[in-house]
Motif scaffolding. Structure first.
Motif, PDB file in Angstrom:
ATOM      1  N   UNK A   7     -93.424  27.791   8.839  1.00  0.00           N
ATOM      2  CA  UNK A   7     -93.048  28.108  10.214  1.00  0.00           C
ATOM      3  C   UNK A   7     -92.163  27.010  10.801  1.00  0.00           C
ATOM      4  N   UNK A   8     -92.441  25.762  10.485  1.00  0.00           N
ATOM      5  CA  UNK A   8     -91.604  24.661  10.982  1.00  0.00           C
ATOM      6  C   UNK A   8     -90.161  24.841  10.507  1.00  0.00           C
ATOM      7  N   UNK A   9     -89.983  25.205   9.237  1.00  0.00           N
ATOM      8  CA  UNK A   9     -88.632  25.439   8.706  1.00  0.00           C
ATOM      9  C   UNK A   9     -87.969  26.615   9.395  1.00  0.00           C
ATOM     10  N   UNK A  10     -88.722  27.683   9.654  1.00  0.00           N
ATOM     11  CA  UNK A  10     -88.160  28.848  10.326  1.00  0.00           C
ATOM     12  C   UNK A  10     -87.693  28.487  11.729  1.00  0.00           C
ATOM     13  N   UNK A  25     -82.926  19.297  13.620  1.00  0.00           N
ATOM     14  CA  UNK A  25     -84.384  19.299  13.746  1.00  0.00           C
ATOM     15  C   UNK A  25     -84.948  18.577  12.530  1.00  0.00           C
ATOM     16  N   UNK A  26     -85.672  17.512  12.765  1.00  0.00           N
ATOM     17  CA  UNK A  26     -86.338  16.788  11.682  1.00  0.00           C
ATOM     18  C   UNK A  26     -87.775  17.253  11.578  1.00  0.00           C
ATOM     19  N   UNK A  27     -88.193  17.543  10.357  1.00  0.00           N
ATOM     20  CA  UNK A  27     -89.572  17.937  10.095  1.00  0.00           C
ATOM     21  C   UNK A  27     -90.276  16.796   9.388  1.00  0.00           C
ATOM     22  N   UNK A  28     -91.408  16.400   9.914  1.00  0.00           N
ATOM     23  CA  UNK A  28     -92.159  15.305   9.324  1.00  0.00           C
ATOM     24  C   UNK A  28     -93.211  15.807   8.361  1.00  0.00           C
ATOM     25  N   UNK A  29     -93.874  14.877   7.728  1.00  0.00           N
ATOM     26  CA  UNK A  29     -94.965  15.214   6.816  1.00  0.00           C
ATOM     27  C   UNK A  29     -96.150  15.740   7.622  1.00  0.00           C
ATOM     28  N   UNK A  30     -96.858  16.726   7.094  1.00  0.00           N
ATOM     29  CA  UNK A  30     -98.029  17.228   7.805  1.00  0.00           C
ATOM     30  C   UNK A  30     -99.030  16.107   8.066  1.00  0.00           C
ATOM     31  N   UNK A  31     -99.645  16.176   9.234  1.00  0.00           N
ATOM     32  CA  UNK A  31    -100.631  15.182   9.619  1.00  0.00           C
ATOM     33  C   UNK A  31    -101.707  15.816  10.473  1.00  0.00           C
ATOM     34  N   UNK A  32    -102.781  15.115  10.647  1.00  0.00           N
ATOM     35  CA  UNK A  32    -103.919  15.620  11.397  1.00  0.00           C
ATOM     36  C   UNK A  32    -103.721  15.372  12.886  1.00  0.00           C
ATOM     37  N   UNK A  56     -91.283  31.348  22.071  1.00  0.00           N
ATOM     38  CA  UNK A  56     -91.268  32.718  21.544  1.00  0.00           C
ATOM     39  C   UNK A  56     -91.596  32.751  20.047  1.00  0.00           C
ATOM     40  N   UNK A  57     -91.206  31.713  19.312  1.00  0.00           N
ATOM     41  CA  UNK A  57     -91.426  31.662  17.866  1.00  0.00           C
ATOM     42  C   UNK A  57     -92.790  31.094  17.479  1.00  0.00           C
ATOM     43  N   UNK A  58     -93.429  30.398  18.394  1.00  0.00           N
ATOM     44  CA  UNK A  58     -94.632  29.631  18.089  1.00  0.00           C
ATOM     45  C   UNK A  58     -95.893  30.468  18.270  1.00  0.00           C
ATOM     46  N   UNK A  59     -96.857  30.357  17.341  1.00  0.00           N
ATOM     47  CA  UNK A  59     -98.074  31.157  17.445  1.00  0.00           C
ATOM     48  C   UNK A  59     -99.130  30.591  18.409  1.00  0.00           C
ATOM     49  N   UNK A  60     -99.023  29.309  18.782  1.00  0.00           N
ATOM     50  CA  UNK A  60    -100.054  28.712  19.634  1.00  0.00           C
ATOM     51  C   UNK A  60     -99.956  29.256  21.052  1.00  0.00           C
TER      52      UNK A  60
END
Length: 113
Positions: free
Chosen positions: A23-26, A40-47, A82-86
């Protein structure tokens, strides 16, 4: 966002996150392809730890750093929502106080309306 603080051509950074890399890439592709964001920079998944409806939550999320201008910030926020599920996604707009003149010119050129 207070428009009296930022001019339409000032660079801004928008911080957000996504529940997974797909979803981040989309979101990143849509924002850049629609010329809402220069990059848009995407980082490593984190908690992420936060309180939600009275309960402590811990969720893995992918951080997104979105570069655009004050003029495009509202459109970025609307498209992102609009794109985000939260129900309440993180969307923070931060002013850019300075930077490489060449990069800032490139950024502005990418998102011109």
């Amino acid at each position: 966002m207070n428009s009296s603080v930022l001019s339409a051509h000032d660079a801004v950074v928008i911080l957000s996150n996504a529940p997974d890399m797909l979803l981040a890439k989309r979101i990143a592709h849509v924002l850049v392809e629609e010329q809402l964001a220069a990059c848009v920079n995407l980082g490593a998944p984190g908690l992420s730890m936060y309180m939600w409806q009275g309960e402590l939550e811990g969720t893995e999320e992918v951080p997104m750093t979105i570069k655009t201008t004050g003029a495009r910030a509202q459109a970025v926020m609307e498209r992102l929502m609009a794109l985000h599920p939260y129900e309440v996604p993180e969307v923070l707009v931060l002013p850019v106080l300075g930077g490489s003149a060449g990069y800032l010119e490139w950024l502005r050129a990418q998102v011109q309306v």
